[in-house]
Each structure stands twice: as C-alpha cells, then as structure tokens.
Design an enzyme around this catalytic site. Structure first.
Site, PDB file in Angstrom:
ATOM      1  N   ARG A 230      57.890  64.313  78.754  1.00  0.00           N
ATOM      2  CA  ARG A 230      57.892  65.710  79.187  1.00  0.00           C
ATOM      3  C   ARG A 230      59.289  66.048  79.697  1.00  0.00           C
ATOM      4  NH1 ARG A 230      53.971  66.226  76.613  1.00  0.00           N
ATOM      5  NH2 ARG A 230      51.926  67.020  77.211  1.00  0.00           N
ATOM      6  N   HIS A 278      59.260  68.416  69.749  1.00  0.00           N
ATOM      7  CA  HIS A 278      58.005  67.963  70.363  1.00  0.00           C
ATOM      8  C   HIS A 278      56.979  67.540  69.302  1.00  0.00           C
ATOM      9  CE1 HIS A 278      55.363  68.291  74.171  1.00  0.00           C
ATOM     10  NE2 HIS A 278      54.879  67.381  73.349  1.00  0.00           N
TER      11      HIS A 278
HETATM   12  P1  NDP Z   1      49.254  57.184  80.586  1.00  0.00           P
HETATM   13  O1  NDP Z   1      48.643  58.092  81.567  1.00  0.00           O
HETATM   14  O2  NDP Z   1      48.379  56.267  79.799  1.00  0.00           O
HETATM   15  O3  NDP Z   1      50.325  56.253  81.325  1.00  0.00           O
HETATM   16  C1  NDP Z   1      51.267  56.763  82.216  1.00  0.00           C
HETATM   17  C2  NDP Z   1      52.217  55.653  82.655  1.00  0.00           C
HETATM   18  O4  NDP Z   1      53.213  56.222  83.505  1.00  0.00           O
HETATM   19  C3  NDP Z   1      51.500  54.565  83.440  1.00  0.00           C
HETATM   20  O5  NDP Z   1      52.068  53.305  83.195  1.00  0.00           O
HETATM   21  C4  NDP Z   1      51.769  55.004  84.890  1.00  0.00           C
HETATM   22  O6  NDP Z   1      51.750  53.963  85.844  1.00  0.00           O
HETATM   23  C5  NDP Z   1      53.174  55.543  84.763  1.00  0.00           C
HETATM   24  N1  NDP Z   1      53.452  56.449  85.875  1.00  0.00           N
HETATM   25  C6  NDP Z   1      52.808  57.586  86.227  1.00  0.00           C
HETATM   26  N2  NDP Z   1      53.347  58.112  87.348  1.00  0.00           N
HETATM   27  C7  NDP Z   1      54.331  57.270  87.722  1.00  0.00           C
HETATM   28  C8  NDP Z   1      55.229  57.243  88.804  1.00  0.00           C
HETATM   29  N3  NDP Z   1      55.230  58.192  89.753  1.00  0.00           N
HETATM   30  N4  NDP Z   1      56.116  56.224  88.901  1.00  0.00           N
HETATM   31  C9  NDP Z   1      56.112  55.239  87.971  1.00  0.00           C
HETATM   32  N5  NDP Z   1      55.285  55.202  86.895  1.00  0.00           N
HETATM   33  C10 NDP Z   1      54.407  56.209  86.787  1.00  0.00           C
HETATM   34  O7  NDP Z   1      50.156  58.075  79.615  1.00  0.00           O
HETATM   35  P2  NDP Z   1      50.497  57.860  78.055  1.00  0.00           P
HETATM   36  O8  NDP Z   1      51.265  56.597  77.890  1.00  0.00           O
HETATM   37  O9  NDP Z   1      49.277  58.052  77.240  1.00  0.00           O
HETATM   38  O10 NDP Z   1      51.436  59.124  77.780  1.00  0.00           O
HETATM   39  C11 NDP Z   1      52.645  59.346  78.474  1.00  0.00           C
HETATM   40  C12 NDP Z   1      53.071  60.790  78.297  1.00  0.00           C
HETATM   41  O11 NDP Z   1      53.547  61.024  76.974  1.00  0.00           O
HETATM   42  C13 NDP Z   1      51.954  61.819  78.444  1.00  0.00           C
HETATM   43  O12 NDP Z   1      51.680  62.073  79.805  1.00  0.00           O
HETATM   44  C14 NDP Z   1      52.546  63.021  77.741  1.00  0.00           C
HETATM   45  O13 NDP Z   1      53.197  63.858  78.670  1.00  0.00           O
HETATM   46  C15 NDP Z   1      53.560  62.431  76.776  1.00  0.00           C
HETATM   47  N6  NDP Z   1      53.233  62.726  75.373  1.00  0.00           N
HETATM   48  C16 NDP Z   1      54.207  63.222  74.558  1.00  0.00           C
HETATM   49  C17 NDP Z   1      53.957  63.481  73.237  1.00  0.00           C
HETATM   50  C18 NDP Z   1      55.016  63.959  72.304  1.00  0.00           C
HETATM   51  O14 NDP Z   1      54.714  64.291  71.167  1.00  0.00           O
HETATM   52  N7  NDP Z   1      56.258  64.006  72.691  1.00  0.00           N
HETATM   53  C19 NDP Z   1      52.615  63.257  72.658  1.00  0.00           C
HETATM   54  C20 NDP Z   1      51.672  62.718  73.595  1.00  0.00           C
HETATM   55  C21 NDP Z   1      51.980  62.481  74.904  1.00  0.00           C
HETATM   56  P3  NDP Z   1      50.439  53.087  86.108  1.00  0.00           P
HETATM   57  O15 NDP Z   1      50.395  52.128  84.932  1.00  0.00           O
HETATM   58  O16 NDP Z   1      50.716  52.388  87.369  1.00  0.00           O
HETATM   59  O17 NDP Z   1      49.278  54.037  86.140  1.00  0.00           O
END
Ligand code: NDP
Length: 315
Positions: A230, A278
């Site tokens: 994002r 995107h």
């Molecule tokens: P998940 O919710 O499965 O995983 C999120 C990860 O980020 C987890 O490892 C989480 O930690 C970590 N995280 C969240 N907050 C923090 C923080 N404050 N500090 C450190 N680490 C943090 O998400 P996905 O992997 O499924 O997707 C990631 C993002 O990709 C989505 O939220 C979306 O915005 C984006 N996306 C983009 C697309 C595109 O086409 N460009 C398509 C689809 C998604 P923890 O493991 O500890 O929970």
C-alpha cells in the site's frame, strides 16, 4: 426464501464472479448491487453474506440478517476504516493462487534489480554495450517487510531462488530458510541489511508512514526499493527525495499514496523508477469462490471462519 449473497464492486466484474460463486455454492442466490448507490433487487432480509469492495456508506445496515462480510481482496484498510461495519465476522480473500501471483510478481521485481536490468535498459536506449558483472543471488540481501499470506509466499519464493532473504513482522514468525525478525526495535538493523527492500505490509495505524526519511536513510546507499503493498506505508515525498539523492538507487512501485498516480507526480519522470498500476496480484474468482463457500459453511455450522480480519488490529 433461500439465502442470498450480495456482491458489490465498482471495479470487479460480476459476470466473472457470479458463475464462480454459483458453481461453488449451488442453490445460492447471488445478487449484484448496483455500482454507486448499492441498490439490490429482492428482499434485503434474504441477504446473509456480502462480498464487497468499497460499498457505499450504510450498505451493510440494509441487510438485517447479514452473517458474514467478505472483503473482495486481500487488503482490508478501506474496510476496517469504516464506521458502519456490522457486528458479524469480517473475512478477506487470500488463497494460494493469489499468493503465487504475488510471489511471481515480487520475484520479477527483485530479479530486475538483482540483475541490473534498469541499467541495461538505459544503456540500450543510449546504444551502449554496458557490461555489468552479474552478482549471484546469494550475494544479495533481500529484506521482506511483512510475512503474511502474500509476504510469506514471496519471501519463500525468493529464498528458493537462492537470495539471502530476511523477513520482518509484528509478532515472531518462523519460515524455513528465512532469517525472521520482528518488532520496531529490530527495524533499523533490518533496513541496514537490505540491499533490496520489499514492502508487503498491510496499511494500518501502525504502518502508515512507517518508511519515512529517517528509516529510508538506514538502507544501504543505492538500495533498491519495491512496494507492492500500500502506498501510504511509505512517505512518498521522502522516497522521491531518496531516489533523487541516490540513497535509493532504483524503485519498482505498484502502489501509491494517491491512485491513479497523479499526472504531476515526480515519480513518472524518474528514470530509475518502474511504475505499475496496482496489479501485482488480485482475487481470482474460481479459487476465491471455494474459500468463500468454505467460510459460509463454517458460519452456518457455527464454526470459526478462516482468513478473519481483526478490525481493531487493522488487518
Ligand atoms: P497478512 O495480513 O497475511 O500479513 C501481514 C503481515 O504484515 C504479517 O506478517 C504481519 O505481522 C505484518 N505486519 C502487520 N502490521 C505490522 C507492523 N505494525 N509491524 C510489523 N509487521 C506488521 O497480509 P498479506 O500478506 O496477505 O498482504 C499484505 C498486503 O498486500 C495487504 O494488506 C494488501 O494491502 C497488499 N496487497 C497488494 C496487492 C497488489 O496488487 N499490489 C494485492 C493484494 C494485497 P504478523 O505476522 O506478526 O501478524
């Protein structure tokens, strides 16, 4: 009256989703809500499930028997920011095909930087034979911020290719072949060790603006920067400044603070930046429909749903 699922998206094609949903959920009444005002034909009391991407404000309140909300995509920042969420389980789409699509896109971005393709493209435009001694994957440290469904799959794919991969998350994670770190205290050291940084964090109150000027300055000079998560996780003005100053050598950006990227953004004109609109990954109707069907089954059976979103946590 049977149960109905209402579909709302001004972006995704109902024609693609309807047959996929009906194949996975025979007998389910799948109704499209009109893009814009979200009006739906039929009795709102039939609607038990909502598959939505950015529906209008007040949308959920129209359905008194709603039991499940499914975000039509993996990123839930727009959904959890709403003040009209119903008190039912909120889930998001995330399936192996979507992860594979993201992992391959990230691999392409990383390889592009690892194999100095931007330099070679520039040399070609100048009709210049420019030999750059290739580096092996093992010599290149790739830092992946976010080790979730998509980030974890991308990190594993990069490790499979032999890159020296490290990952960072909020809570402790363990992934084979990946040096895992977590928490804000670990971030400065993590950044300092990332020749290529891949941003795969959800947008939450904690991650908004996380990659500011100070943190970008921690990267090794000339590092490559990839954001497929994002835009607002990164301070875009600071990124532009770091690119101009050579602190960041090159970037591949799929997401931006404002999308579509405004005409006057300085990023458009930067030779060391690749802009993609995107499209790194997306929800795929057939595989997503199977996941939706399973969650509907679970809701009806009173079981806990998969891929549940925690609106308080923000992802
Ligand atoms: P998940 O919710 O499965 O995983 C999120 C990860 O980020 C987890 O490892 C989480 O930690 C970590 N995280 C969240 N907050 C923090 C923080 N404050 N500090 C450190 N680490 C943090 O998400 P996905 O992997 O499924 O997707 C990631 C993002 O990709 C989505 O939220 C979306 O915005 C984006 N996306 C983009 C697309 C595109 O086409 N460009 C398509 C689809 C998604 P923890 O493991 O500890 O929970």
């Amino acid at each position: 009256m049977g149960a109905a699922l209402v579909f709302y998206s001004a972006f995704d094609a109902f024609e693609a989703w309807q047959p996929a949903l009906q194949a996975a959920l025979p007998g389910l009444d799948v109704r499209a809500a009109r893009a814009g005002d979200g009006l739906v034909a039929g009795d709102p009391a039939d609607v038990r499930y909502a598959l939505v991407w950015k529906p209008p404000h007040g949308f959920f309140g129209r359905f008194p028997n709603l039991k499940l909300v499914i975000n039509l995509g993996a990123g839930v920042d727009a959904l959890v920011a709403r003040d009209d969420l119903p008190h039912v389980p909120i889930t998001r789409l995330s399936d192996p095909r979507m992860s594979q699509m993201m992992a391959s896109f990230v691999l392409m971005c990383v390889l592009r930087h690892a194999r100095d393709i931007p330099l070679l493209e520039k040399a070609q435009r100048e009709r210049r034979w420019h030999f750059v001694s290739p580096r092996t994957a093992g010599e290149i440290k790739v830092g992946v911020l976010g080790l979730g469904e998509l980030g974890g799959a991308a990190a594993l794919e990069l490790a499979r290719q032999g890159f020296d991969v490290r990952g960072w998350s909020r809570t402790a994670r363990a992934l084979p072949g990946i040096a895992c770190h977590h928490g804000l205290d670990a971030l400065p050291g993590f950044l300092a060790e990332s020749d290529i940084l891949v941003v795969m964090l959800p947008l939450t109150d904690e991650t908004r603006g996380l990659l500011n000027a100070e943190r970008l300055a921690r990267l090794p000079r000339g590092a490559a920067f990839i954001n497929v998560a994002r835009g607002p996780v990164v301070d875009e003005a600071a990124l532009v400044a770091a690119l101009r100053a050579g602190q960041i050598g090159a970037a591949t950006l799929d997401v931006f603070e404002v999308e579509p990227l405004p005409q006057d953004s300085p990023l458009w004109g930067m030779e060391n930046v690749l802009i993609t609109p995107h499209l790194a990954s997306m929800a795929i109707p057939r595989s997503a429909a199977a996941q939706i069907a399973e969650n509907i089954r679970r809701v009806e059976a009173g079981e806990e749903v998969a891929n549940r979103v925690d609106p308080q946590r923000g992802y």
